[in-house]
Design a protein around this motif. Structure first.
Motif, mmCIF file in Angstrom:
data_model
loop_
_atom_site.group_PDB
_atom_site.id
_atom_site.type_symbol
_atom_site.label_atom_id
_atom_site.label_comp_id
_atom_site.label_asym_id
_atom_site.label_seq_id
_atom_site.Cartn_x
_atom_site.Cartn_y
_atom_site.Cartn_z
ATOM 1 N N ASP A 5 3.879 7.319 -1.652
ATOM 2 C CA ASP A 5 2.663 6.725 -2.193
ATOM 3 C C ASP A 5 1.799 7.759 -2.901
ATOM 4 O O ASP A 5 0.598 7.589 -3.044
ATOM 5 C CB ASP A 5 1.865 6.029 -1.088
ATOM 6 C CG ASP A 5 1.368 6.997 -0.030
ATOM 7 O OD1 ASP A 5 1.850 8.138 -0.008
ATOM 8 O OD2 ASP A 5 0.507 6.612 0.770
ATOM 9 N N THR A 6 2.412 8.835 -3.382
ATOM 10 C CA THR A 6 1.653 9.935 -3.972
ATOM 11 C C THR A 6 1.080 9.590 -5.346
ATOM 12 O O THR A 6 0.041 10.117 -5.722
ATOM 13 C CB THR A 6 2.524 11.202 -4.105
ATOM 14 O OG1 THR A 6 3.710 10.871 -4.820
ATOM 15 C CG2 THR A 6 2.894 11.744 -2.745
ATOM 16 N N ASN A 7 1.725 8.713 -6.100
ATOM 17 C CA ASN A 7 1.225 8.356 -7.426
ATOM 18 C C ASN A 7 0.133 7.285 -7.323
ATOM 19 O O ASN A 7 0.144 6.452 -6.426
ATOM 20 C CB ASN A 7 2.376 7.832 -8.303
ATOM 21 C CG ASN A 7 3.417 8.891 -8.547
ATOM 22 O OD1 ASN A 7 3.095 9.994 -8.953
ATOM 23 N ND2 ASN A 7 4.665 8.561 -8.277
ATOM 24 N N ASP A 8 -0.790 7.308 -8.276
ATOM 25 C CA ASP A 8 -1.890 6.346 -8.287
ATOM 26 C C ASP A 8 -1.374 4.963 -8.671
ATOM 27 O O ASP A 8 -0.674 4.813 -9.673
ATOM 28 C CB ASP A 8 -2.963 6.808 -9.278
ATOM 29 C CG ASP A 8 -4.212 5.958 -9.208
ATOM 30 O OD1 ASP A 8 -4.584 5.552 -8.087
ATOM 31 O OD2 ASP A 8 -4.807 5.687 -10.266
ATOM 32 N N GLN A 9 -1.708 3.967 -7.878
ATOM 33 C CA GLN A 9 -1.350 2.556 -8.086
ATOM 34 C C GLN A 9 0.157 2.315 -8.113
ATOM 35 O O GLN A 9 0.623 1.339 -8.679
ATOM 36 C CB GLN A 9 -1.970 2.022 -9.383
ATOM 37 C CG GLN A 9 -3.480 1.950 -9.337
ATOM 38 C CD GLN A 9 -4.058 1.236 -10.535
ATOM 39 O OE1 GLN A 9 -3.382 1.023 -11.526
ATOM 40 N NE2 GLN A 9 -5.320 0.862 -10.427
ATOM 41 N N THR A 10 0.926 3.209 -7.502
ATOM 42 C CA THR A 10 2.381 3.058 -7.476
ATOM 43 C C THR A 10 2.910 3.450 -6.105
ATOM 44 O O THR A 10 2.461 4.433 -5.517
ATOM 45 C CB THR A 10 3.046 3.962 -8.542
ATOM 46 O OG1 THR A 10 2.493 3.656 -9.816
ATOM 47 C CG2 THR A 10 4.540 3.743 -8.587
ATOM 48 N N VAL A 11 3.857 2.669 -5.600
ATOM 49 C CA VAL A 11 4.559 3.025 -4.375
ATOM 50 C C VAL A 11 6.057 2.970 -4.654
ATOM 51 O O VAL A 11 6.513 2.185 -5.482
ATOM 52 C CB VAL A 11 4.215 2.094 -3.188
ATOM 53 C CG1 VAL A 11 2.797 2.307 -2.736
ATOM 54 C CG2 VAL A 11 4.467 0.651 -3.522
ATOM 55 N N THR A 12 6.808 3.816 -3.976
ATOM 56 C CA THR A 12 8.258 3.774 -4.052
ATOM 57 C C THR A 12 8.750 3.056 -2.806
ATOM 58 O O THR A 12 8.399 3.431 -1.687
ATOM 59 C CB THR A 12 8.845 5.195 -4.112
ATOM 60 O OG1 THR A 12 8.278 5.869 -5.238
ATOM 61 C CG2 THR A 12 10.351 5.152 -4.262
ATOM 62 N N VAL A 13 9.547 2.003 -3.025
ATOM 63 C CA VAL A 13 10.020 1.165 -1.929
ATOM 64 C C VAL A 13 11.524 1.278 -1.828
ATOM 65 O O VAL A 13 12.240 1.105 -2.815
ATOM 66 C CB VAL A 13 9.618 -0.312 -2.158
ATOM 67 C CG1 VAL A 13 10.113 -1.183 -1.018
ATOM 68 C CG2 VAL A 13 8.116 -0.442 -2.318
ATOM 69 N N SER A 14 12.026 1.598 -0.634
ATOM 70 C CA SER A 14 13.458 1.677 -0.381
ATOM 71 C C SER A 14 13.917 0.353 0.209
ATOM 72 O O SER A 14 13.431 -0.066 1.260
ATOM 73 C CB SER A 14 13.751 2.827 0.589
ATOM 74 O OG SER A 14 15.125 2.896 0.850
ATOM 75 N N VAL A 15 14.848 -0.302 -0.490
ATOM 76 C CA VAL A 15 15.370 -1.595 -0.056
ATOM 77 C C VAL A 15 16.815 -1.409 0.392
ATOM 78 O O VAL A 15 17.639 -0.877 -0.357
ATOM 79 C CB VAL A 15 15.295 -2.634 -1.198
ATOM 80 C CG1 VAL A 15 15.919 -3.946 -0.766
ATOM 81 C CG2 VAL A 15 13.858 -2.838 -1.633
#
Length: 76
Positions: A13-23
């Motif tokens: 969640d380090t970027n602003d307004q962006t999350v990385t999601v592992s599916v």
């Protein structure tokens, strides 16, 4: 056509307004008949920066927001 909805875990969640999601998806191997786990990462839009690493989230397809963002987090 309905939009795809996937469930996963926030890994960054380090970027602003962006999350990385592992599916993660599980399926049976066609020859070996063994359960195989495969995971893929998606970058999703999180407008209010509400989700943190480790949160279980649902993401849904949307119009492209940037070069890599094609998904948005669904608020339950």
């Amino acid at each position: 056509m309905p939009k795809r909805i996937l469930s996963g875990t926030v890994t960054s969640d380090t970027n602003d307004q962006t999350v990385t999601v592992s599916v993660e998806r599980r399926f049976k191997h066609p020859v070996l008949h063994k359960t195989v786990r495969k995971s893929k990462k998606y970058r999703a839009h999180d407008a209010n920066n509400t989700f943190k690493v480790g949160d279980a989230v649902r993401i849904q397809e949307c119009a492209p927001m940037s070069k890599s963002k094609r998904w948005e987090v669904i608020v339950n």
